[in-house]
Write a protein that holds these residues in place. Structure first.
Motif, short mmCIF file in Angstrom:
data_model
loop_
_atom_site.label_atom_id
_atom_site.label_comp_id
_atom_site.label_asym_id
_atom_site.label_seq_id
_atom_site.Cartn_x
_atom_site.Cartn_y
_atom_site.Cartn_z
N VAL A 258 -2.09 -37.52 32.84
CA VAL A 258 -3.00 -37.87 31.76
C VAL A 258 -4.31 -37.13 31.98
O VAL A 258 -5.02 -37.40 32.95
CB VAL A 258 -3.25 -39.40 31.69
N VAL A 259 -4.59 -36.18 31.10
CA VAL A 259 -5.82 -35.39 31.19
C VAL A 259 -6.75 -35.86 30.08
O VAL A 259 -6.37 -35.89 28.91
CB VAL A 259 -5.52 -33.88 31.03
N VAL A 260 -7.96 -36.29 30.45
CA VAL A 260 -8.94 -36.72 29.46
C VAL A 260 -10.01 -35.64 29.34
O VAL A 260 -10.57 -35.20 30.35
CB VAL A 260 -9.56 -38.08 29.85
N VAL A 261 -10.24 -35.20 28.09
CA VAL A 261 -11.20 -34.12 27.83
C VAL A 261 -12.48 -34.73 27.28
O VAL A 261 -12.45 -35.43 26.26
CB VAL A 261 -10.62 -33.10 26.82
N ILE A 262 -13.59 -34.47 27.96
CA ILE A 262 -14.88 -34.98 27.52
C ILE A 262 -15.86 -33.80 27.37
O ILE A 262 -15.54 -32.67 27.78
CB ILE A 262 -15.45 -36.03 28.50
N GLY A 263 -17.02 -34.07 26.81
CA GLY A 263 -18.02 -33.03 26.63
C GLY A 263 -18.80 -33.26 25.36
O GLY A 263 -18.36 -34.02 24.49
N PRO A 264 -19.95 -32.60 25.23
CA PRO A 264 -20.80 -32.84 24.06
C PRO A 264 -20.13 -32.39 22.77
O PRO A 264 -19.19 -31.60 22.78
CB PRO A 264 -22.05 -31.99 24.34
N SER A 265 -20.62 -32.91 21.65
CA SER A 265 -20.14 -32.53 20.33
C SER A 265 -20.28 -31.02 20.15
O SER A 265 -21.28 -30.43 20.53
CB SER A 265 -20.96 -33.28 19.28
N GLY A 266 -19.22 -30.39 19.63
CA GLY A 266 -19.25 -28.95 19.40
C GLY A 266 -18.85 -28.12 20.59
O GLY A 266 -18.89 -26.89 20.53
N SER A 267 -18.39 -28.76 21.67
CA SER A 267 -18.06 -28.00 22.89
C SER A 267 -16.65 -27.41 22.83
O SER A 267 -16.27 -26.66 23.74
CB SER A 267 -18.23 -28.88 24.13
N GLY A 268 -15.86 -27.77 21.80
CA GLY A 268 -14.54 -27.14 21.66
C GLY A 268 -13.37 -28.05 21.98
O GLY A 268 -12.22 -27.60 21.97
N LYS A 269 -13.63 -29.33 22.18
CA LYS A 269 -12.56 -30.27 22.57
C LYS A 269 -11.49 -30.37 21.49
O LYS A 269 -10.29 -30.29 21.76
CB LYS A 269 -13.16 -31.67 22.85
N SER A 270 -11.95 -30.60 20.26
CA SER A 270 -11.02 -30.73 19.14
C SER A 270 -10.28 -29.40 18.91
O SER A 270 -9.06 -29.39 18.69
CB SER A 270 -11.82 -31.14 17.90
N THR A 271 -10.98 -28.31 18.98
CA THR A 271 -10.36 -27.00 18.80
C THR A 271 -9.26 -26.79 19.84
O THR A 271 -8.19 -26.25 19.52
CB THR A 271 -11.42 -25.89 18.89
N LEU A 272 -9.51 -27.22 21.05
CA LEU A 272 -8.51 -27.07 22.12
C LEU A 272 -7.19 -27.73 21.75
O LEU A 272 -6.13 -27.09 21.77
CB LEU A 272 -9.06 -27.68 23.42
N VAL A 273 -7.23 -29.00 21.36
CA VAL A 273 -5.96 -29.67 21.04
C VAL A 273 -5.38 -29.17 19.72
O VAL A 273 -4.16 -29.11 19.56
CB VAL A 273 -6.08 -31.22 21.07
N ARG A 274 -6.24 -28.80 18.78
CA ARG A 274 -5.73 -28.26 17.51
C ARG A 274 -5.02 -26.92 17.72
O ARG A 274 -4.04 -26.63 17.05
CB ARG A 274 -6.86 -28.12 16.49
N CYS A 275 -5.49 -26.13 18.66
CA CYS A 275 -4.80 -24.87 18.97
C CYS A 275 -3.44 -25.15 19.61
O CYS A 275 -2.44 -24.52 19.25
CB CYS A 275 -5.65 -24.01 19.91
N VAL A 276 -3.38 -26.12 20.53
CA VAL A 276 -2.10 -26.43 21.18
C VAL A 276 -1.10 -26.93 20.15
O VAL A 276 0.09 -26.62 20.23
CB VAL A 276 -2.30 -27.47 22.31
N HIS A 277 -1.57 -27.67 19.15
CA HIS A 277 -0.67 -28.16 18.11
C HIS A 277 -0.42 -27.10 17.04
O HIS A 277 0.28 -27.37 16.06
CB HIS A 277 -1.24 -29.43 17.47
N GLN A 278 -0.99 -25.92 17.24
CA GLN A 278 -0.81 -24.78 16.32
C GLN A 278 -1.32 -25.08 14.91
O GLN A 278 -0.76 -24.63 13.91
CB GLN A 278 0.65 -24.29 16.30
N LEU A 279 -2.39 -25.89 14.86
CA LEU A 279 -3.10 -26.09 13.59
C LEU A 279 -4.14 -25.00 13.41
O LEU A 279 -4.63 -24.78 12.31
CB LEU A 279 -3.78 -27.47 13.57
N GLU A 280 -4.50 -24.35 14.52
CA GLU A 280 -5.40 -23.20 14.49
C GLU A 280 -4.69 -22.06 15.19
O GLU A 280 -3.97 -22.29 16.18
CB GLU A 280 -6.70 -23.50 15.29
N SER A 281 -4.90 -20.86 14.70
CA SER A 281 -4.37 -19.69 15.41
C SER A 281 -5.36 -19.35 16.53
O SER A 281 -6.54 -19.67 16.44
CB SER A 281 -4.26 -18.51 14.45
#
Ligand code: ADP
Ligand code: ADP
Length: 239
Positions: A31-54
């Motif tokens: 279980v990996v928990v990703v934290i960090g300030p708003s805009g640091s790329g957390k959402s982009t990271l998981v969206r890329c893994v789910h291939q919602l972003e290229s």
């Protein structure tokens, strides 16, 4: 070998670099928990893994298989939309906004994937979906529609739905941020149960108590980079 590997994963929006050569391995059952300030790329990271972003650079591997490509006689070719859809089903994702189908019951929201995609009969799909809804504590809400459910209940349906494709890894993008405070705990409780059951998970969250308690490893992001990673006691200090 890891379930998920990112190697130099880079994502740009125009001239803004949202992910800057990110390396990350997630082991089976971790279980990996990703934290960090708003805009640091957390959402982009998981969206890329789910291939919602290229992605614009680097590679992402699921069980050693390069995401977005298939290998044929040693040569890589980009996946067809159908191939991409099949690969994405091996990655479950739960969003901040639950994204349920409003005109489907809880049961149908969860049984749709097993029925359509995995070729189960309607009966089998309903049995599987019933078991999954039971697992998230909604065995008595099978025939309710999303609007008849609280936010916490809707999010638990979304979790059951993500489990229905039997994914290798589950991604959570701030799963409790849209909930009223009194509903947060029932969703975190489900995540705790999944962690105990040994599911492999990446959880983006601002819930620090949850991170401290449940994470095998915490990843701290800043400006598109992983700036620190380690067990909770190392990241947060000993309690
Ligand atoms: P976090 O989840 O850590 O708050 P995000 O991954 O949502 O961060 O965003 C990282 C950066 O990328 C932010 O600066 C955000 O504004 C930018 N960004 C995210 N999505 C887009 C998009 N679709 N278009 C342009 N910029 C985006
Ligand atoms: P969060 O930080 O919770 O991820 P945001 O408000 O940053 O939420 O982003 C919400 C949505 O808007 C996301 O889908 C993201 O990709 C998109 N987004 C974020 N920043 C930008 C931006 N600068 N330009 C266009 N879309 C963006």
């Amino acid at each position: 070998s890891p379930v998920l590997s990112l190697r130099g994963t880079t994502k740009r929006f125009g001239d803004h670099t949202a992910l800057d050569a990110v390396d990350l391995d997630v082991a089976e059952g971790e279980v990996v928990v990703v934290i960090g300030p708003s805009g640091s790329g957390k959402s982009t990271l998981v969206r890329c893994v789910h291939q919602l972003e290229s992605v614009d650079g680097g590679g992402m591997y699921l069980d050693g298989e390069l995401l977005g490509y298939s290998e044929h006689r040693g040569a890589l070719r980009p996946l067809t939309p159908r191939g991409t859809a099949a690969q994405r089903r091996r990655v479950g994702m739960v969003f901040q906004q639950f994204n349920l189908f409003p005109h489907f019951s809880a049961l149908r929201n969860v049984s749709e994937a097993p029925r359509r995609v995995h070729g189960r009969t309607a009966g089998e799909a309903e049995r599987e979906a019933t078991a999954l809804l039971d697992r998230v504590g909604l065995g008595d809400r099978l025939h309710h529609y999303p609007r008849q459910l609280s936010g916490g209940q809707q999010q638990r349906v979304a979790i059951a739905r993500a489990l229905a494709t039997r994914p290798r890894i589950l991604l959570f993008d701030e799963p409790t941020s849209a909930l009223d405070p009194e509903l947060v705990e029932e969703v975190l409780g489900v995540l705790r149960g999944l962690a105990r059951d040994g599911l492999t998970m990446v959880v983006v969250t601002h819930e620090m108590a949850f991170a401290r308690e449940v994470a095998d490893r915490v990843v701290f992001m800043e400006a598109g980079r992983i700036v620190e990673t380690g067990p909770p006691a190392q990241i947060f200090g000993s309690p």
